[in-house]
Write a protein that holds these residues in place. Structure first.
Motif, PDB file in Angstrom:
ATOM      1  N   GLY A 125       0.222   4.129   1.388  1.00  0.00           N
ATOM      2  CA  GLY A 125       0.108   4.971   2.576  1.00  0.00           C
ATOM      3  C   GLY A 125       1.321   4.844   3.478  1.00  0.00           C
ATOM      4  O   GLY A 125       2.007   3.835   3.487  1.00  0.00           O
ATOM      5  N   GLU A 148      -4.606   3.498   2.435  1.00  0.00           N
ATOM      6  CA  GLU A 148      -4.352   2.412   3.377  1.00  0.00           C
ATOM      7  C   GLU A 148      -2.864   2.201   3.580  1.00  0.00           C
ATOM      8  O   GLU A 148      -2.057   2.316   2.652  1.00  0.00           O
ATOM      9  CB  GLU A 148      -5.017   1.116   2.902  1.00  0.00           C
ATOM     10  N   ILE A 149      -2.501   1.896   4.807  1.00  0.00           N
ATOM     11  CA  ILE A 149      -1.105   1.648   5.138  1.00  0.00           C
ATOM     12  C   ILE A 149      -0.862   0.155   5.332  1.00  0.00           C
ATOM     13  O   ILE A 149       0.119  -0.406   4.872  1.00  0.00           O
ATOM     14  CB  ILE A 149      -0.717   2.392   6.444  1.00  0.00           C
ATOM     15  N   PHE A 164       0.845  -1.187   0.000  1.00  0.00           N
ATOM     16  CA  PHE A 164       0.000   0.000   0.000  1.00  0.00           C
ATOM     17  C   PHE A 164       0.881   1.237   0.000  1.00  0.00           C
ATOM     18  O   PHE A 164       1.977   1.233   0.547  1.00  0.00           O
ATOM     19  CB  PHE A 164      -0.898   0.018   1.233  1.00  0.00           C
ATOM     20  N   TYR A 183      -5.339   3.273   8.118  1.00  0.00           N
ATOM     21  CA  TYR A 183      -5.285   4.198   6.981  1.00  0.00           C
ATOM     22  C   TYR A 183      -4.471   5.434   7.317  1.00  0.00           C
ATOM     23  O   TYR A 183      -4.479   5.907   8.446  1.00  0.00           O
ATOM     24  CB  TYR A 183      -6.692   4.673   6.602  1.00  0.00           C
TER      25      TYR A 183
END
Lengths: 370, 310
Positions: free
Chosen positions: B123, B225-226, B121, B187
């Motif tokens: 993030g 999103e992380i 992701f 997130y």
């Protein structure tokens, strides 16, 4: 202990007798369950009533609760409910809990057989009838919660930073990835918006300034990897789409070519037919009125004028060449005389034969004649 | 020991209690795992530890049966929360969350776990920034869920004065209840300018920001999103910390062992069925006299080659 027992008795006396009975029953039930489980249950930490909060007032109580613990260890069978009730410092809250428990009993039905009927026969066959004990000790749960709960309403928002949605998030099908993630996203987004509002109202820094650099959760090399992956993905996507386009073009190009060829063929056929028809008509229509032929001539001219230069060059060139250099048939004896040529008397005159030609006039005569 | 504990505790409390009597949110989390976790479990643990600056990571615990040792460990490290990964059979992961000295303790089964690294992701957030915690409203419906929510709040929420915490809020953790399971997402909050006018005003100090907020002219929030991602199924809640009576048990939880055994049984059933069919076929052939040994003998025909040319 005794004092607290009295308190409890008074509490119970305040309520109905039915309730008392129920409580008794519950104790029995709990005892039975405990016997069944036994294993990991350690009754020691049971009755501890400690605040996790760092608080001055609680310190004294902490030491007191340790004593309670020792007392309770002597009578491990009763512990469960008594301990819990004692941990309720608020009597009204205790009432609520017990009411909850009453309701809970109705909820605690096991899975009905009708729910299992819609399974396949095959699955049913293999299913092991396995029923877990249903434990949901509402009183103990609320007591435990009370012991550890942060007073979210009393402390400023910036202390806990937790937001609960106003309405429960409904996800119809958990296996539908897209909609599920969308619901999660929406939930978090609304929380972020609300949280920012609350934090800014409290004057807490929210946005990270662009010139604030610090260690991130994902290191630079990790982010570089992600970036490389993204680029890779985009490149491969582009390459595949290009290839697809090329493929389509090729397919389409072939179709176009075929169509063109067919069209040309058709055209040629029609012109040939027309020429043939014309020839036939000319042959048969010599005696007929010229008017008709004229009309046809015009049409023919149009027809021949129509095709493009390229088309004209193609077949016409060959025709011309054939005319010029000859094509087909044998080439031998072409220049030798035959019956026709010997019979041809166009260049013969008897005059020439008789007296011969007149002698050529003299030079002066010829000159004067001019 | 206990006398010392009581003394030291009371002393500590006196020092830390603020003057106005408002309780302070003080949390410290002991993060550790049992032996036998896989690399993915370990990576997830590391990811979570990096998100929680108020945590103390410890070496793997040697035992899976004497979990009450964790209480002592927590006391040793001054932690009032324990976050423990228990791996079973090198594939199943159970998560224990506990309030250290007195409980309650929650045991959950962890599924669908994806670490930050494998999710790719885009993030990212500050290491140690305090997250916003977003809870589904269904957490308030049942008492056991409320206990769970409180535990999540203590363990995943970074307390205000945490030593390594960063001063900005740039990520939000979502806890959602769906299908009897708790789904956890993380997130990044990314703020983008809606227009140029707001950019010029944004550079001023915080006070106009609040004003802007009232006007509704704020930077637009979007989430990226992380990671990591995981799903938890609550199994059991104990009253004490790694001990005490069970006060909640999830009857809908099916252990992965049972699931696997059922799959195996099903497969075995398939074999049994085939084997049975084979036996039946043999019996049928025997009935028709098509077998050399066993079954009924076929009637001897006069025109059979055996009798004709014997």
């Amino acid at each position: 202990m005794v004092v607290k027992g009295k308190l409890k008795m008074a509490l119970v006396a305040e309520k109905d007798i039915d309730f008392k009975k129920l409580n008794l029953k519950k104790k029995e039930k709990a005892a039975r369950k405990k016997k069944a489980q036994k294993g990991g249950d350690k009754p020691e930490s049971n009755g501890k009533v400690e605040e996790v909060w760092e608080d001055v007032e609680e310190a004294a109580e902490d030491s007191g609760s340790d004593e309670d613990e020792e007392e309770l260890e002597t009578a491990p069978m009763q512990i469960d409910f008594e301990g819990i009730d004692e941990s309720d410092s608020d009597s009204s809250a205790g009432e609520n809990d017990q009411e909850n428990d009453l309701e809970d009993d109705e909820d605690d039905e096991d899975i009905p057989v009708s729910d299992l009927e819609d399974l396949d026969d095959e699955e049913k066959e293999d299913m092991i009838p396995h029923q877990r004990l249903t434990i949901n000790n509402t009183v103990a749960l609320t007591a435990a919660l009370k012991r550890i709960a942060l007073p979210t309403s009393k402390i400023p928002f910036s202390e806990h930073q937790s937001i609960t949605t106003s309405a429960p998030v409904v996800i119809e099908d958990v296996s539908d990835d897209l909609n599920r993630e969308l619901a999660f996203y929406a939930q978090s987004l609304s929380a972020a918006q609300e949280g920012r509002k609350l934090l800014k109202a409290e004057g807490v820094k929210f946005t990270r300034p662009t010139d604030y650099f610090a260690e991130m959760v994902k290191a630079d090399e990790h982010m570089a990897k992600i970036k490389a992956k993204l680029i890779d993905e985009a490149a491969s996507k582009k390459a595949s789409s290009d290839a697809r386009k090329q493929r389509d073009l090729k397919k389409f190009g072939k179709q176009v070519q075929v169509a063109k060829l067919q069209e040309r063929d058709k055209e040629r056929k029609t012109t040939m037919e027309k020429i043939k028809a014309l020839k036939r008509k000319r042959q048969g229509a010599d005696t007929e009125t010229t008017n008709e032929a004229d009309i046809f001539d015009v049409a023919l001219e149009d027809e021949t004028a129509k095709p493009s230069r390229k088309d004209r060059i193609g077949p016409n060139k060959r025709q011309k060449k054939d005319e010029k250099f000859g094509f087909g048939g044998k080439k031998r004896f072409k220049k030798s005389g035959d019956a026709m040529s010997s019979g041809d008397l166009t260049g013969f005159s008897s005059k020439k034969m008789k007296g011969g030609a007149k002698p050529r006039p003299g030079k002066a005569r010829r000159a004067s004649k001019k | 020991m206990s006398a010392y504990k009581a003394l030291s505790k009371s002393n500590g409390d006196k020092q830390e209690a603020p003057a106005n009597g408002i309780k302070k949110n003080k949390q410290r989390v002991l993060i550790l795992s049992s032996r036998g976790i896989t690399y993915r479990h370990r990576h997830l643990l590391n990811d979570l530890a990096s998100l929680l600056p108020h945590s103390r990571k410890d070496a793997k615990l040697d035992t899976k049966s004497k979990l009450y040792q964790l209480n002592e460990l927590a006391e040793l490290y001054n932690c009032n929360n324990v976050f423990f990964f228990e791996a079973r059979k090198g594939k199943d992961l159970y998560l224990w969350m506990s309030k250290a000295p007195n409980g309650p303790t929650v045991k959950m089964h962890m599924q669908n776990l994806h670490t930050m690294e494998e999710l790719h992701f885009t993030g990212n957030c500050l290491k140690g920034s305090r997250p916003l915690l977003s809870f589904d409203a269904s957490f308030d419906k049942e008492p056991h869920l409320r206990v769970l929510k409180e535990l999540f709040m203590h363990i995943f929420g970074v307390p205000k004065g945490a030593r390594k915490a960063k001063p900005f809020v740039d990520h939000v953790m979502g806890f959602t209840l769906a299908d009897g399971k708790i789904w956890i997402r993380n997130y990044q909050i990314s703020e983008t300018e809606p227009s140029r006018i707001s950019t010029s005003t944004d550079s001023t100090d915080a006070k106009p920001k609040v004003k802007k907020n009232a006007d509704g002219k704020e930077t637009e929030i979007s989430l990226v999103e992380i990671g990591p991602r995981f799903v938890l199924t609550p199994i059991v809640i104990q009253e004490g910390s790694f001990g005490g009576p069970i006060i909640y048990e999830n009857k809908e939880f099916v252990s992965p062992n049972q699931v696997r055994s059922e799959i195996r049984l099903k497969k075995a059933g398939r074999y049994n069925q085939r084997a049975e069919q084979g036996v039946e076929r043999l019996a049928k052939k025997g009935e028709l006299g098509l077998r050399t040994d066993g079954g009924r003998k076929a009637k001897v025909d006069e025109l059979d080659t055996g009798t004709l040319f014997a």
